[in-house]
Design an enzyme around this catalytic site. Structure first.
Site, PDB file in Angstrom:
ATOM      1  N   ASP A   9       0.785  -1.251   0.000  1.00  0.00           N
ATOM      2  CA  ASP A   9       0.000   0.000   0.000  1.00  0.00           C
ATOM      3  C   ASP A   9       0.816   1.302   0.000  1.00  0.00           C
ATOM      4  O   ASP A   9       0.441   2.255   0.699  1.00  0.00           O
ATOM      5  CB  ASP A   9      -0.960   0.020   1.201  1.00  0.00           C
ATOM      6  CG  ASP A   9      -2.137  -0.937   1.017  1.00  0.00           C
ATOM      7  OD1 ASP A   9      -2.346  -1.412  -0.106  1.00  0.00           O
ATOM      8  OD2 ASP A   9      -2.844  -1.188   2.005  1.00  0.00           O
ATOM      9  N   ASP A  49      -4.297  -1.717  -2.076  1.00  0.00           N
ATOM     10  CA  ASP A  49      -5.699  -1.553  -1.732  1.00  0.00           C
ATOM     11  C   ASP A  49      -6.384  -1.055  -3.005  1.00  0.00           C
ATOM     12  O   ASP A  49      -5.869  -0.146  -3.666  1.00  0.00           O
ATOM     13  CB  ASP A  49      -5.802  -0.476  -0.631  1.00  0.00           C
ATOM     14  CG  ASP A  49      -6.742  -0.865   0.486  1.00  0.00           C
ATOM     15  OD1 ASP A  49      -7.053  -2.066   0.616  1.00  0.00           O
ATOM     16  OD2 ASP A  49      -7.173   0.037   1.238  1.00  0.00           O
ATOM     17  N   HIS A  51     -10.302  -0.414  -4.109  1.00  0.00           N
ATOM     18  CA  HIS A  51     -11.698  -0.545  -3.700  1.00  0.00           C
ATOM     19  C   HIS A  51     -12.688  -0.048  -4.752  1.00  0.00           C
ATOM     20  O   HIS A  51     -12.408   0.921  -5.459  1.00  0.00           O
ATOM     21  CB  HIS A  51     -11.940   0.287  -2.430  1.00  0.00           C
ATOM     22  CG  HIS A  51     -11.187  -0.201  -1.229  1.00  0.00           C
ATOM     23  ND1 HIS A  51     -11.106  -1.525  -0.885  1.00  0.00           N
ATOM     24  CD2 HIS A  51     -10.486   0.476  -0.279  1.00  0.00           C
ATOM     25  CE1 HIS A  51     -10.391  -1.644   0.229  1.00  0.00           C
ATOM     26  NE2 HIS A  51      -9.984  -0.446   0.611  1.00  0.00           N
ATOM     27  N   SER A  57     -15.698  -0.650   3.832  1.00  0.00           N
ATOM     28  CA  SER A  57     -14.835  -0.010   4.835  1.00  0.00           C
ATOM     29  C   SER A  57     -14.994   1.509   4.845  1.00  0.00           C
ATOM     30  O   SER A  57     -14.420   2.191   5.684  1.00  0.00           O
ATOM     31  CB  SER A  57     -13.364  -0.362   4.576  1.00  0.00           C
ATOM     32  OG  SER A  57     -12.853   0.346   3.463  1.00  0.00           O
ATOM     33  N   HIS A  68     -11.075   5.779   0.107  1.00  0.00           N
ATOM     34  CA  HIS A  68      -9.647   5.753  -0.243  1.00  0.00           C
ATOM     35  C   HIS A  68      -9.379   4.664  -1.265  1.00  0.00           C
ATOM     36  O   HIS A  68     -10.117   3.675  -1.334  1.00  0.00           O
ATOM     37  CB  HIS A  68      -8.792   5.512   1.008  1.00  0.00           C
ATOM     38  CG  HIS A  68      -9.062   4.199   1.660  1.00  0.00           C
ATOM     39  ND1 HIS A  68     -10.094   4.002   2.541  1.00  0.00           N
ATOM     40  CD2 HIS A  68      -8.463   2.990   1.513  1.00  0.00           C
ATOM     41  CE1 HIS A  68     -10.097   2.741   2.936  1.00  0.00           C
ATOM     42  NE2 HIS A  68      -9.126   2.090   2.315  1.00  0.00           N
ATOM     43  N   LYS A  94      -6.146  -5.934  -3.462  1.00  0.00           N
ATOM     44  CA  LYS A  94      -6.982  -6.462  -2.372  1.00  0.00           C
ATOM     45  C   LYS A  94      -8.115  -5.487  -2.082  1.00  0.00           C
ATOM     46  O   LYS A  94      -8.024  -4.306  -2.441  1.00  0.00           O
ATOM     47  CB  LYS A  94      -6.143  -6.691  -1.109  1.00  0.00           C
ATOM     48  CG  LYS A  94      -5.510  -5.410  -0.556  1.00  0.00           C
ATOM     49  CD  LYS A  94      -4.652  -5.742   0.654  1.00  0.00           C
ATOM     50  CE  LYS A  94      -3.864  -4.533   1.132  1.00  0.00           C
ATOM     51  NZ  LYS A  94      -4.665  -3.422   1.644  1.00  0.00           N
ATOM     52  N   GLU A 101     -13.680  -6.527   3.685  1.00  0.00           N
ATOM     53  CA  GLU A 101     -12.463  -5.802   4.041  1.00  0.00           C
ATOM     54  C   GLU A 101     -11.306  -6.774   3.977  1.00  0.00           C
ATOM     55  O   GLU A 101     -11.437  -7.936   4.348  1.00  0.00           O
ATOM     56  CB  GLU A 101     -12.601  -5.217   5.454  1.00  0.00           C
ATOM     57  CG  GLU A 101     -11.356  -4.482   5.948  1.00  0.00           C
ATOM     58  CD  GLU A 101     -10.925  -3.298   5.082  1.00  0.00           C
ATOM     59  OE1 GLU A 101     -10.589  -3.505   3.908  1.00  0.00           O
ATOM     60  OE2 GLU A 101     -10.919  -2.162   5.619  1.00  0.00           O
ATOM     61  N   ALA A 134      -0.219   0.477   6.384  1.00  0.00           N
ATOM     62  CA  ALA A 134       0.232   1.044   7.648  1.00  0.00           C
ATOM     63  C   ALA A 134       0.629  -0.091   8.587  1.00  0.00           C
ATOM     64  O   ALA A 134       0.028  -1.161   8.559  1.00  0.00           O
ATOM     65  CB  ALA A 134      -0.913   1.852   8.278  1.00  0.00           C
ATOM     66  N   CYS A 138      -2.467  -3.112   7.505  1.00  0.00           N
ATOM     67  CA  CYS A 138      -2.158  -3.997   6.383  1.00  0.00           C
ATOM     68  C   CYS A 138      -0.783  -4.643   6.510  1.00  0.00           C
ATOM     69  O   CYS A 138      -0.599  -5.785   6.097  1.00  0.00           O
ATOM     70  CB  CYS A 138      -2.330  -3.245   5.069  1.00  0.00           C
ATOM     71  SG  CYS A 138      -4.085  -2.857   4.803  1.00  0.00           S
TER      72      CYS A 138
HETATM   73 ZN    ZN Z   1      -8.798   0.075   2.212  1.00  0.00          ZN
END
Ligand code: ZN
Length: 184
Positions: A9, A49, A51, A57, A68, A94, A101, A134, A138
């Protein structure tokens, strides 16, 4: 012992100016770039990430986070400084399913549908240098799943960023207890 670098990420929404900007993110990207350049022989795998707009989330759906890393937006892109090291088949996404999530990169999948774990195995990797954002979410979950699957995990601390500094400091000994090696 075959090693690879796994970058979690390091994408714009988690970096200064992003919707979920984390502390120490610019430094983590710079340190990650140096790590890759100092280990040119190692494969580098990127977890992202990724989405849909209505991901569970996000606050609008009752989740804990602002929107995000929405697929197709700048916020979901890997930092430009790392792009020279990106190979499409080694990018794993992911959190693509709106209802699920996914903090761990372990089950992330590349465009061909292969999981991170599968590709690590195909490459004959048994030791992972894990970096990214972070620490508390993750990175922690990815490390836990990699360790559980039998990979050796080394985490250089300067390549991490965090939502909350106390959370970061609390997570490091938890990672050590799980068997990861934190590199100061
Ligand atoms: Zn996320």
């Amino acid at each position: 012992m075959e090693k690879a670098i796994v970058v979690i990420d390091e994408i714009y929404d988690f970096i200064s100016g992003g919707s979920l900007a984390c502390e120490h993110s610019e430094e983590a990207v710079a340190a990650t770039k140096a790590l890759i350049e100092n280990n040119k022989r190692l494969p580098v795998l990127f977890v992202c990430d990724h989405h849909p707009e209505n991901h569970c989330s996000f606050a609008a759906q009752g989740g804990p986070w602002p929107p995000h890393c929405v697929a197709g937006t700048r916020g979901g892109d890997i930092h430009d400084d790392l792009l020279p090291f990106v190979q499409e088949e080694l990018v794993f996404y992911k959190g693509c399913n709106p209802a699920e999530e996914q903090y761990s990169g372990f089950d992330g999948r590349n465009a061909a549908g292969q999981s991170l774990a599968e590709v690590l195995e195909t490459l004959g990797i048994d030791s992972v240098i894990l970096v990214g954002i972070a620490t508390e979410y993750c990175v922690f979950n990815s490390a836990r799943d990699l360790l559980k699957a039998g990979f050796k995990v080394t985490i250089p601390e300067d390549c991490l960023a965090w939502v909350d500094r106390d959370g970061h400091l609390k997570t490091l000994p938890e990672l050590t207890a799980l068997g990861a090696r934190i590199q100061k």
